[in-house]
Design a protein around this motif. Structure first.
Motif, PDB file in Angstrom:
ATOM      1  N   LEU A  72      17.174 -32.150   5.945  1.00  0.00           N
ATOM      2  CA  LEU A  72      18.025 -33.266   5.361  1.00  0.00           C
ATOM      3  C   LEU A  72      18.236 -32.687   3.972  1.00  0.00           C
ATOM      4  O   LEU A  72      19.325 -33.000   3.552  1.00  0.00           O
ATOM      5  CB  LEU A  72      17.205 -34.477   5.199  1.00  0.00           C
ATOM      6  CG  LEU A  72      16.738 -35.110   6.547  1.00  0.00           C
ATOM      7  CD1 LEU A  72      15.785 -36.347   6.356  1.00  0.00           C
ATOM      8  CD2 LEU A  72      18.102 -35.686   7.348  1.00  0.00           C
ATOM      9  N   ILE A  73      17.480 -32.052   3.277  1.00  0.00           N
ATOM     10  CA  ILE A  73      17.629 -31.738   1.861  1.00  0.00           C
ATOM     11  C   ILE A  73      18.766 -30.564   2.095  1.00  0.00           C
ATOM     12  O   ILE A  73      19.523 -30.486   1.026  1.00  0.00           O
ATOM     13  CB  ILE A  73      16.224 -31.273   1.436  1.00  0.00           C
ATOM     14  CG1 ILE A  73      15.264 -32.233   1.072  1.00  0.00           C
ATOM     15  CG2 ILE A  73      16.474 -30.164   0.005  1.00  0.00           C
ATOM     16  CD1 ILE A  73      14.018 -31.317   0.478  1.00  0.00           C
ATOM     17  N   ARG A  74      18.633 -29.722   2.792  1.00  0.00           N
ATOM     18  CA  ARG A  74      19.798 -28.559   3.121  1.00  0.00           C
ATOM     19  C   ARG A  74      21.044 -29.236   3.145  1.00  0.00           C
ATOM     20  O   ARG A  74      22.171 -29.066   2.585  1.00  0.00           O
ATOM     21  CB  ARG A  74      19.446 -27.854   4.254  1.00  0.00           C
ATOM     22  CG  ARG A  74      20.624 -26.481   4.612  1.00  0.00           C
ATOM     23  CD  ARG A  74      20.421 -25.690   5.633  1.00  0.00           C
ATOM     24  NE  ARG A  74      19.118 -25.077   5.556  1.00  0.00           N
ATOM     25  CZ  ARG A  74      19.080 -24.003   4.829  1.00  0.00           C
ATOM     26  NH1 ARG A  74      19.966 -23.301   4.304  1.00  0.00           N
ATOM     27  NH2 ARG A  74      17.836 -23.287   4.653  1.00  0.00           N
ATOM     28  N   ARG A  75      21.162 -30.303   3.861  1.00  0.00           N
ATOM     29  CA  ARG A  75      22.670 -30.816   4.446  1.00  0.00           C
ATOM     30  C   ARG A  75      22.871 -31.723   3.075  1.00  0.00           C
ATOM     31  O   ARG A  75      24.139 -31.587   2.844  1.00  0.00           O
ATOM     32  CB  ARG A  75      22.538 -31.995   5.471  1.00  0.00           C
ATOM     33  CG  ARG A  75      22.271 -31.326   6.970  1.00  0.00           C
ATOM     34  CD  ARG A  75      22.603 -32.125   8.000  1.00  0.00           C
ATOM     35  NE  ARG A  75      21.831 -33.215   8.054  1.00  0.00           N
ATOM     36  CZ  ARG A  75      20.558 -33.236   8.581  1.00  0.00           C
ATOM     37  NH1 ARG A  75      20.399 -32.128   9.300  1.00  0.00           N
ATOM     38  NH2 ARG A  75      19.928 -34.139   8.816  1.00  0.00           N
ATOM     39  N   TYR A  76      22.187 -32.173   2.364  1.00  0.00           N
ATOM     40  CA  TYR A  76      22.492 -33.027   0.964  1.00  0.00           C
ATOM     41  C   TYR A  76      22.972 -32.044  -0.102  1.00  0.00           C
ATOM     42  O   TYR A  76      24.177 -32.097  -0.609  1.00  0.00           O
ATOM     43  CB  TYR A  76      21.280 -33.614   0.604  1.00  0.00           C
ATOM     44  CG  TYR A  76      21.442 -34.363  -0.684  1.00  0.00           C
ATOM     45  CD1 TYR A  76      22.178 -35.669  -0.616  1.00  0.00           C
ATOM     46  CD2 TYR A  76      20.883 -34.238  -1.960  1.00  0.00           C
ATOM     47  CE1 TYR A  76      22.083 -36.461  -2.024  1.00  0.00           C
ATOM     48  CE2 TYR A  76      21.041 -34.716  -3.180  1.00  0.00           C
ATOM     49  CZ  TYR A  76      21.758 -35.961  -3.048  1.00  0.00           C
ATOM     50  OH  TYR A  76      21.681 -36.739  -3.942  1.00  0.00           O
ATOM     51  N   LEU A  77      22.342 -30.986  -0.225  1.00  0.00           N
ATOM     52  CA  LEU A  77      22.692 -29.735  -1.218  1.00  0.00           C
ATOM     53  C   LEU A  77      24.128 -29.164  -0.833  1.00  0.00           C
ATOM     54  O   LEU A  77      24.776 -28.593  -1.689  1.00  0.00           O
ATOM     55  CB  LEU A  77      21.489 -28.740  -1.389  1.00  0.00           C
ATOM     56  CG  LEU A  77      20.311 -29.090  -1.990  1.00  0.00           C
ATOM     57  CD1 LEU A  77      19.097 -28.077  -1.859  1.00  0.00           C
ATOM     58  CD2 LEU A  77      20.585 -29.828  -3.315  1.00  0.00           C
ATOM     59  N   VAL A  78      24.187 -28.901   0.504  1.00  0.00           N
ATOM     60  CA  VAL A  78      25.408 -28.333   0.858  1.00  0.00           C
ATOM     61  C   VAL A  78      26.566 -28.930   0.679  1.00  0.00           C
ATOM     62  O   VAL A  78      27.789 -28.607  -0.064  1.00  0.00           O
ATOM     63  CB  VAL A  78      25.315 -27.852   2.404  1.00  0.00           C
ATOM     64  CG1 VAL A  78      26.727 -27.534   3.164  1.00  0.00           C
ATOM     65  CG2 VAL A  78      24.433 -26.560   2.648  1.00  0.00           C
ATOM     66  N   ASP A  79      26.571 -30.691   0.720  1.00  0.00           N
ATOM     67  CA  ASP A  79      27.559 -31.468   0.641  1.00  0.00           C
ATOM     68  C   ASP A  79      27.770 -31.471  -0.823  1.00  0.00           C
ATOM     69  O   ASP A  79      29.000 -31.455  -1.115  1.00  0.00           O
ATOM     70  CB  ASP A  79      27.116 -32.999   1.066  1.00  0.00           C
ATOM     71  CG  ASP A  79      27.307 -33.054   2.817  1.00  0.00           C
ATOM     72  OD1 ASP A  79      27.748 -32.048   3.241  1.00  0.00           O
ATOM     73  OD2 ASP A  79      26.772 -34.094   3.032  1.00  0.00           O
ATOM     74  N   LEU A 101      33.322 -47.642   4.605  1.00  0.00           N
ATOM     75  CA  LEU A 101      34.403 -47.097   3.671  1.00  0.00           C
ATOM     76  C   LEU A 101      34.154 -45.475   3.746  1.00  0.00           C
ATOM     77  O   LEU A 101      35.096 -44.867   3.256  1.00  0.00           O
ATOM     78  CB  LEU A 101      33.891 -47.519   2.191  1.00  0.00           C
ATOM     79  CG  LEU A 101      34.200 -48.909   1.897  1.00  0.00           C
ATOM     80  CD1 LEU A 101      33.579 -49.264   0.697  1.00  0.00           C
ATOM     81  CD2 LEU A 101      35.456 -49.447   2.131  1.00  0.00           C
ATOM     82  N   GLY A 102      33.093 -44.770   4.394  1.00  0.00           N
ATOM     83  CA  GLY A 102      33.090 -43.560   4.326  1.00  0.00           C
ATOM     84  C   GLY A 102      32.121 -42.834   3.499  1.00  0.00           C
ATOM     85  O   GLY A 102      32.024 -41.508   3.331  1.00  0.00           O
ATOM     86  N   VAL A 103      31.580 -43.671   2.735  1.00  0.00           N
ATOM     87  CA  VAL A 103      30.160 -43.293   1.754  1.00  0.00           C
ATOM     88  C   VAL A 103      29.303 -42.679   2.571  1.00  0.00           C
ATOM     89  O   VAL A 103      28.875 -43.250   3.499  1.00  0.00           O
ATOM     90  CB  VAL A 103      29.989 -44.363   0.758  1.00  0.00           C
ATOM     91  CG1 VAL A 103      28.859 -43.776  -0.137  1.00  0.00           C
ATOM     92  CG2 VAL A 103      30.954 -45.040   0.009  1.00  0.00           C
ATOM     93  N   SER A 104      28.967 -41.441   1.965  1.00  0.00           N
ATOM     94  CA  SER A 104      27.741 -40.538   2.914  1.00  0.00           C
ATOM     95  C   SER A 104      26.897 -40.044   2.052  1.00  0.00           C
ATOM     96  O   SER A 104      25.850 -39.303   2.143  1.00  0.00           O
ATOM     97  CB  SER A 104      28.149 -39.554   3.836  1.00  0.00           C
ATOM     98  OG  SER A 104      29.160 -38.390   3.058  1.00  0.00           O
ATOM     99  N   SER A 105      27.483 -39.909   0.631  1.00  0.00           N
ATOM    100  CA  SER A 105      26.403 -39.404  -0.249  1.00  0.00           C
ATOM    101  C   SER A 105      26.617 -39.841  -1.674  1.00  0.00           C
ATOM    102  O   SER A 105      27.640 -40.949  -1.815  1.00  0.00           O
ATOM    103  CB  SER A 105      26.838 -37.969  -0.663  1.00  0.00           C
ATOM    104  OG  SER A 105      28.081 -37.767  -1.116  1.00  0.00           O
ATOM    105  N   THR A 106      25.740 -40.096  -2.508  1.00  0.00           N
ATOM    106  CA  THR A 106      25.667 -40.625  -4.003  1.00  0.00           C
ATOM    107  C   THR A 106      25.619 -39.498  -5.022  1.00  0.00           C
ATOM    108  O   THR A 106      25.051 -38.508  -4.862  1.00  0.00           O
ATOM    109  CB  THR A 106      24.392 -41.801  -3.965  1.00  0.00           C
ATOM    110  OG1 THR A 106      23.338 -40.836  -3.908  1.00  0.00           O
ATOM    111  CG2 THR A 106      24.690 -42.683  -2.679  1.00  0.00           C
ATOM    112  N   PRO A 107      26.290 -39.866  -6.135  1.00  0.00           N
ATOM    113  CA  PRO A 107      27.196 -41.291  -6.253  1.00  0.00           C
ATOM    114  C   PRO A 107      28.505 -40.868  -5.788  1.00  0.00           C
ATOM    115  O   PRO A 107      29.079 -39.768  -5.789  1.00  0.00           O
ATOM    116  CB  PRO A 107      27.278 -41.212  -7.945  1.00  0.00           C
ATOM    117  CG  PRO A 107      27.141 -39.830  -8.441  1.00  0.00           C
ATOM    118  CD  PRO A 107      26.204 -39.209  -7.504  1.00  0.00           C
TER     119      PRO A 107
END
Length: 266
Positions: free
Chosen positions: A55-62, A229-235
């Motif tokens: 999960l951390i990897r995907r978050y950082l890649v995005d 709406l398509g939100v998948s990350s923050t902010p």
């Protein structure tokens, strides 16, 4: 600009963007994941690095991909001919509820709607930028808060969002908001209640609200609305419906805001 740059290299626009993002995006290493885990260990609720590493990897890649795309566009604008936008920018209609926390007048020409997470380090990073925006534009901009806790990687974020709503019902959301971001490592219930007392809230009323899960459904509904709406990350921030993703530098925000102000003055 992408088409011109791609043509100069004998590439299709899609291939050009693919190669540019690949070149500009720093790979996420196991060390990066481990460092993120260590820095946010207090938010993991005892889960191991093995449990949350993916999960951390995907978050950082995005995040890094978004940063690379923004940098690519900025470089193309600097190097290429001046760009005149003759059509309206793509916009997404984001509904504002009457009780959503806001700063600034409702009739401001520019509305900035922020989907955010109290446990998200990138959301904390964008906070000083938003304060600079308020100082620069004053009553010409309204800021609206929307909860979007990333529960898979931020286990206390959902409760923090509920706590924010408990503060909102007492008229002190923004004061409480200022307590949560500097204390992202301590968002368990006992700390959320302590911040309520420090903010001057009615402690008993706040505790009843938080412990009873009064705003659990509201926060869940906010997550579902953002996802639609398509939100998948923050902010994720919408400026008059135009999306700005990630903790972008001030210049990215002011460029969009200035365009919107010029548009509304025509």
């Amino acid at each position: 600009l992408v088409e011109q740059a791609a043509k100069a290299k004998g590439l299709t626009p899609a291939k050009y963007v693919e190669e540019e993002l690949s070149r500009r995006t720093k790979p996420v290493t196991d060390g990066d994941i481990a460092n993120f885990y260590i820095e946010n260990r207090g938010q993991m609720q005892g889960r191991s690095l093995e449990d949350v590493g993916g999960l951390i990897r995907r978050y950082l890649v995005d995040q890094r991909t978004n940063d690379a795309r923004t940098a690519m566009v900025a470089d193309l604008r600097k190097a290429g001919p001046p760009v005149r936008v003759l059509f309206d920018a793509p916009r997404i209609d984001v509904a504002i509820a009457p009780d959503d926390p806001t700063l600034g007048p409702a009739n401001a020409p520019v509305t900035l709607i922020e989907f955010s997470d109290f446990q998200c380090p990138f959301c904390q990073r964008v906070e000083p930028t938003l304060k600079q925006i308020r100082a620069k534009y004053g009553d010409r901009i309204q800021i609206v808060w929307k909860d979007f806790p990333l529960t898979q990687i931020h286990p206390q974020a959902f409760d923090a969002a509920q706590a924010g709503n408990c503060a909102r019902e007492q008229g002190k959301f923004w004061e409480y908001h200022e307590k949560l971001f500097p204390n992202q490592q301590a968002l368990q219930h006992e700390f959320l209640k302590r911040y309520a007392t420090e903010t001057g809230l009615d402690a008993a009323r706040f505790a009843t609200c938080l412990d009873g899960g009064k705003y659990q459904q509201r926060v869940q509904a906010a997550i579902e609305a953002g996802s639609r709406l398509g939100v998948s990350s923050t902010p994720t921030i919408y400026i008059n419906g135009r999306v700005v993703s990630g903790a972008q530098p001030l210049e990215v925000f002011t460029a969009v805001i200035d365009e919107e102000l010029a548009r509304t003055s025509r």
